[in-house]
Enzyme design. Structure first.
Site, PDB file in Angstrom:
ATOM      1  N   GLY A  37       0.948  -1.256   0.055  1.00  0.00           N
ATOM      2  CA  GLY A  37       0.148   0.169  -0.056  1.00  0.00           C
ATOM      3  C   GLY A  37       0.823   1.273   0.124  1.00  0.00           C
ATOM      4  O   GLY A  37       2.202   1.118  -0.037  1.00  0.00           O
ATOM      5  N   SER A  92      -4.255   6.213  13.484  1.00  0.00           N
ATOM      6  CA  SER A  92      -4.768   7.241  12.890  1.00  0.00           C
ATOM      7  C   SER A  92      -5.229   8.376  13.725  1.00  0.00           C
ATOM      8  O   SER A  92      -5.805   8.094  14.633  1.00  0.00           O
ATOM      9  CB  SER A  92      -5.956   6.965  11.844  1.00  0.00           C
ATOM     10  OG  SER A  92      -6.567   8.030  11.284  1.00  0.00           O
ATOM     11  N   TYR A 104     -14.463   4.039  10.200  1.00  0.00           N
ATOM     12  CA  TYR A 104     -13.106   3.836   9.882  1.00  0.00           C
ATOM     13  C   TYR A 104     -12.614   4.389  11.082  1.00  0.00           C
ATOM     14  O   TYR A 104     -11.480   3.482  11.631  1.00  0.00           O
ATOM     15  CB  TYR A 104     -12.750   4.808   8.682  1.00  0.00           C
ATOM     16  CG  TYR A 104     -11.235   4.951   8.922  1.00  0.00           C
ATOM     17  CD1 TYR A 104     -10.129   3.713   8.597  1.00  0.00           C
ATOM     18  CD2 TYR A 104     -10.762   6.256   9.218  1.00  0.00           C
ATOM     19  CE1 TYR A 104      -8.786   3.850   8.686  1.00  0.00           C
ATOM     20  CE2 TYR A 104      -9.328   6.342   9.009  1.00  0.00           C
ATOM     21  CZ  TYR A 104      -8.246   5.229   9.035  1.00  0.00           C
ATOM     22  OH  TYR A 104      -6.816   5.373   9.073  1.00  0.00           O
ATOM     23  N   LYS A 144     -10.116   2.084  13.908  1.00  0.00           N
ATOM     24  CA  LYS A 144      -8.737   2.086  14.367  1.00  0.00           C
ATOM     25  C   LYS A 144      -8.736   2.175  15.747  1.00  0.00           C
ATOM     26  O   LYS A 144      -7.898   1.635  16.717  1.00  0.00           O
ATOM     27  CB  LYS A 144      -8.270   3.291  13.843  1.00  0.00           C
ATOM     28  CG  LYS A 144      -7.875   3.147  12.357  1.00  0.00           C
ATOM     29  CD  LYS A 144      -6.827   2.197  12.151  1.00  0.00           C
ATOM     30  CE  LYS A 144      -6.377   2.151  10.987  1.00  0.00           C
ATOM     31  NZ  LYS A 144      -5.106   1.252  10.506  1.00  0.00           N
TER      32      LYS A 144
END
Length: 339
Positions: A12, A126, A150, A154
């Site tokens: 990634g 994050s 999301y 996390k």
């Protein structure tokens, strides 16, 4: 100290840059990636840049049998865990998928580490875990208040890691809450090449500049910010990668879970980023204003002092370099790694 490191999601955007940093500093690197939002071309480019090979296993972390094979094939000194879905807007549309992949993959990885005696982990977290806040900048003691699936995934992973450390006093985990990574390797050989239409602002901007997309959607111009668009702490992806490499050197400082921000401490609005990228590309980037996107917040800026005090580490690249490097990658690879 060099070591053998498993990098999940190593093909990634951030994972590939981290692999270059690790290889360049003498580490052996093994990558696990399912290529759901990445390309084998990134691994080939890493090999070219570093001059050393990456050992690659194509697998989904949730496939515990495949993951066990990876752990049996190598003796890992540490793991850097990137593999996850990462788009705020998409997560509001398919939240269960985000929980399944992000939390399920982390749980499977912890099982494999436990079964094979690997007790050193750097977790790619994050800044989104902080959510909507009036505090600027945000330090690591700021309360978590995630506003989208999301971010919640996390933060739940961080809680899983804290519980795992409580269960196993010998486990050492560093969670890096990095802010908004953009840019590319200065060589232009690796960069951000998402599958399909980009979910993040700068790769979308770059694809507009190269003619793959007609115009950039700017989600919201009525936030309580100087120009009404969202303000973020953009950080060069090579700085993010270097932060993960340096974290490896500090896993043995103490056991348990430790959390550090990675950021510049400076915010830029979407329109500021647009102007800087237009300058780098040498052309105006057309855009249109859309309604606010679900789950977004007005401002996220890091207080990066904890990591500087602890490790003497700080970012070294500014917004101009981020845009210039991102444009170089897109210009050299107009169709991404496939082009």
């Amino acid at each position: 100290m060099t070591s053998t490191v498993l990098v999940t999601g190593g093909a990634g955007f951030i994972g590939s840059h981290t692999c270059v940093e690790l290889l360049s500093h003498g580490h052996e690197v093994v990558v696990v990636d399912d290529f759901s939002n990445s390309s084998p071309g990134a691994v080939e480019a890493v090999h070219k840049l570093a001059g050393r090979p990456v050992q690659l296993h194509r697998a989904d972390l949730r496939d515990r049998a495949a993951l066990a094979e990876v752990f049996r094939a190598h003796r890992f000194d540490a793991v850097i865990h990137f593999a996850a879905k990462k788009a705020v807007g998409e997560s509001t549309r398919i939240p269960l998928t985000y929980f399944d992949i992000n939390i399920g993959g982390t749980t499977a990885l912890l099982h494999a580490m436990n079964e094979h005696g690997v007790r050193r982990l750097v977790f790619s977290s994050s800044c989104s875990v902080y959510g909507e806040t009036s505090t600027v900048p945000l330090d690591e003691d700021s309360p978590a208040a995630p506003t989208n699936p999301y971010a919640r995934s996390k933060y739940l992973c961080e809680q899983l890691l804290a519980d795992a450390c409580a269960y196993d006093p010998g486990l050492s985990v560093i969670a890096l809450r990095y802010f908004n990574p953009i840019g590319a390797h200065p060589s232009g050989e690796i960069g951000e090449d998402p599958a399909g239409v980009p979910n993040n602002v700068l790769p979308y901007m770059a694809q507009v500049a190269v003619g793959r997309l007609p115009e950039l959607p700017v989600y919201g111009d009525d936030y309580p910010t100087p120009d009404g668009t969202g303000v973020r702490d953009y950080i060069h992806v090579v700085d993010v990668a270097d932060g993960h490499r340096v974290a490896l050197d500090h896993l043995d400082d103490e056991t348990g879970l430790r959390v550090f921000n990675l950021g510049t401490g400076t915010g830029a609005s979407v329109l500021t980023l647009l102007a800087e990228f237009s300058r780098a590309a040498g052309r105006p980037i057309p855009y249109r204003v859309e309604p606010r996107r679900a789950g977004d917040v007005a401002t996220l800026i890091a207080d990066p002092r904890r990591v500087e005090r602890a490790w003497g580490w700080r970012t070294t690249r500014d917004l101009a370099a981020m845009c210039e490097d991102a444009w170089r990658f897109q210009r050299l690879h107009p169709a991404g790694y496939a082009g």
